[in-house]
Design a protein around this motif. Structure first.
Motif, PDB file in Angstrom:
ATOM      1  N   LEU A 199       0.832  -1.201   0.000  1.00 16.02           N
ATOM      2  CA  LEU A 199       0.000   0.000   0.000  1.00 16.02           C
ATOM      3  C   LEU A 199       0.871   1.256   0.000  1.00 16.02           C
ATOM      4  N   ARG A 240       3.908   1.430  -1.238  1.00 13.38           N
ATOM      5  CA  ARG A 240       4.469   1.499  -2.592  1.00 13.38           C
ATOM      6  C   ARG A 240       3.463   2.057  -3.576  1.00 13.38           C
ATOM      7  N   PHE A 241       2.222   1.645  -3.406  1.00 11.71           N
ATOM      8  CA  PHE A 241       1.175   2.130  -4.298  1.00 11.71           C
ATOM      9  C   PHE A 241       1.013   3.651  -4.177  1.00 11.71           C
ATOM     10  N   MET A 262       3.607   5.101  -6.203  1.00 15.55           N
ATOM     11  CA  MET A 262       3.254   4.925  -7.611  1.00 15.55           C
ATOM     12  C   MET A 262       2.286   6.011  -8.067  1.00 15.55           C
ATOM     13  N   ILE A 267      -2.089   4.460   2.088  1.00 13.34           N
ATOM     14  CA  ILE A 267      -1.688   4.738   0.706  1.00 13.34           C
ATOM     15  C   ILE A 267      -0.894   6.030   0.614  1.00 13.34           C
ATOM     16  N   LEU A 322      -5.953  -2.351  -1.959  1.00 16.78           N
ATOM     17  CA  LEU A 322      -4.961  -2.086  -3.013  1.00 16.78           C
ATOM     18  C   LEU A 322      -5.565  -2.333  -4.391  1.00 16.78           C
ATOM     19  N   GLU A 323      -6.242  -3.464  -4.546  1.00 14.98           N
ATOM     20  CA  GLU A 323      -6.858  -3.780  -5.836  1.00 14.98           C
ATOM     21  C   GLU A 323      -7.956  -2.787  -6.194  1.00 14.98           C
ATOM     22  N   GLY A 340      -6.460   0.615  -7.018  1.00 16.28           N
ATOM     23  CA  GLY A 340      -5.677   0.462  -8.240  1.00 16.28           C
ATOM     24  C   GLY A 340      -6.554   0.460  -9.483  1.00 16.28           C
ATOM     25  N   THR A 387      -4.061   2.363 -12.514  1.00 16.19           N
ATOM     26  CA  THR A 387      -2.616   2.283 -12.374  1.00 16.19           C
ATOM     27  C   THR A 387      -2.210   0.818 -12.189  1.00 16.19           C
ATOM     28  N   TYR A 434      -1.171  -1.422 -10.223  1.00 16.00           N
ATOM     29  CA  TYR A 434      -0.950  -1.685  -8.797  1.00 16.00           C
ATOM     30  C   TYR A 434      -0.279  -3.021  -8.549  1.00 16.00           C
ATOM     31  N   TRP A 435      -0.398  -3.950  -9.495  1.00 10.74           N
ATOM     32  CA  TRP A 435       0.177  -5.291  -9.307  1.00 10.74           C
ATOM     33  C   TRP A 435       1.700  -5.240  -9.233  1.00 10.74           C
ATOM     34  N   CYS A 464       3.268  -3.409  -7.308  1.00 13.49           N
ATOM     35  CA  CYS A 464       3.599  -3.189  -5.898  1.00 13.49           C
ATOM     36  C   CYS A 464       3.707  -4.502  -5.137  1.00 13.49           C
TER      37      CYS A 464
END
Length: 389
Positions: free
Chosen positions: A60, A62-63, A66, A114, A262-263, A266, A271, A273-274, A276
């Motif tokens: 999260l 990392r996302f 991103m 996030i 996260l999913e 994302g 974006t 997200y995978w 991450c």
């Protein structure tokens, strides 16, 4: 005489077996001592607070970084949740309260992990009314999206396996009868917990199509049992050693929440997200949404998006929406270094632009982005990218 010798032999054999069993008891005592030591160490550790992180908590964060790269200059997204409850009714005290009945706070914590580009908007009307009566003044932030959902499945023992090994020996007769036996038992049982989350547009109160997360986590219940017994002259003694390992359902649910949030976000932001998640799988919903959006752009807007993306690779190009020499050189450099195996591509098509968009370098990703056909950095290419007419 022979009978006396035989009885003595049996007695000596029984004593030897008894000593062996006592040695086994000593081993058991050592095992229990080690277990108590571990328990004391664990209790001592509990005196020190630790951060409650799931395996996807770092993802999260990392996302969030991103989004700083992909959504630079975009407005902040404001999120709110309805109560995320247990829809299986297995949180009721009448059935043992096996799982938590309300995981809303877990979802809020996951959203708040996030970062600054996704802000959670609390909803506590009673508190605000009470404070307003005391003269407090508040500004109101309306959310963009509302998260709804529930714990939807809890299946016990969806799969299991067990193994039992037994052995026994018996010799002698009458008062000299001696028996020796033992067995080893191992059992593993899996249960499954599922969480469904959906995203609702706050302004229209309609669910956002295909933006949802439905994930399952398996929980292991493992037990072991060891038995040994020795009997002679009509008497018997033995020992039994049992152990159990049960993964925490609450911790499993937190992992499920972090992954699902996260999913969900994302997909909402389109974006990748995978990236991450270690060994993450590309999401076909995000890929299809981006393909449709890119194909709907005019050639000028496509070139502008290409130039913006090249800047994320560190290329000092100007966003002119024109295919100038600076843009051409940057495209050839990036595709030669990162996507050489693709050969010559046309970035005005989605097939040519897709690896550029989804392969934007991230601070934690030192290896090449997970793009089909991508080559290691530094590889030479027979031809670079170009813009079609």
């Amino acid at each position: 005489m022979k009978t006396t010798t035989k009885k003595k032999t049996l007695r000596w054999g029984a004593m030897a077996l008894a000593l062996a069993a006592l040695a086994g008891c000593a081993t058991t005592e050592n095992a229990l001592k080690d277990a108590n030591t571990l328990l004391q160490e664990r209790e001592a550790d509990k005196l020190l607070p630790v951060t409650n992180l799931s395996p996807y908590s770092l993802a999260l964060g990392r996302f969030g970084r991103m989004l700083d790269v992909y959504k630079e200059g975009d407005p902040v997204i404001y999120m709110q949740t309805r109560s995320i409850l247990d829809a299986t009714n297995l949180s009721s005290p009448l059935v043992g309260a096996e799982i938590p009945g309300d995981i809303t706070e877990m979802v809020r914590t996951a959203v708040n992990r996030i970062g600054a580009r996704v802000v959670y908007v609390p909803y506590h009307p009673d508190y605000l009314v009470s404070q307003a009566q005391l003269g407090a003044k508040f500004g109101v932030t309306m959310p963009d999206f509302l998260i709804t959902g529930a714990l939807t499945e809890f299946d016990r023992a969806i799969a299991g396996a067990g193994r039992v090994n037994s052995a026994g020996i018996e010799f002698g007769k009458g008062n000299g009868k001696t028996t020796l036996g033992g067995d080893v038992k191992r059992t593993a049982i899996y249960s499954a917990l599922a969480l469904d989350l959906n995203l609702v547009s706050f302004s229209t109160q309609q669910m956002v199509p295909q933006v949802q997360a439905s994930n399952v986590v398996k929980v292991l219940n493992f037990s072991s049992e060891d038995n040994a017994s020795l009997g002679f002259y009509g008497d018997a003694f033995g020992f039994k050693l049992e152990g159990k390992y049960l993964q925490g359902r609450h911790s499993a649910i937190r992992t499920l929440v972090d992954l699902s949030v996260l999913e969900l976000v994302g997909k909402a932001t389109n974006t990748p997200y995978w990236r991450c998640i270690p060994n993450g799988t590309p999401d076909p919903v995000v890929i299809e949404n981006m393909r449709a959006a890119y194909n709907g752009l005019t050639p000028e807007l496509k070139l502008g998006l290409v130039q913006v993306t090249l800047r994320k690779y560190g290329e000092p190009v100007q966003v002119t929406q024109q295919y100038d020499d600076q843009t051409r050189q940057a495209l050839e450099k990036v595709y030669a270094q990162r996507f050489a195996s693709l050969g010559a591509v046309d970035v005005m098509t989605w097939q040519g632009f897709e690896p550029l968009f989804f392969g934007v370098p991230m601070s934690w990703d030192t290896a090449q982005a997970q793009i089909p056909g991508a080559a290691p950095a530094g590889a030479a290419a027979p031809a670079g990218a170009k813009a079609g007419t």
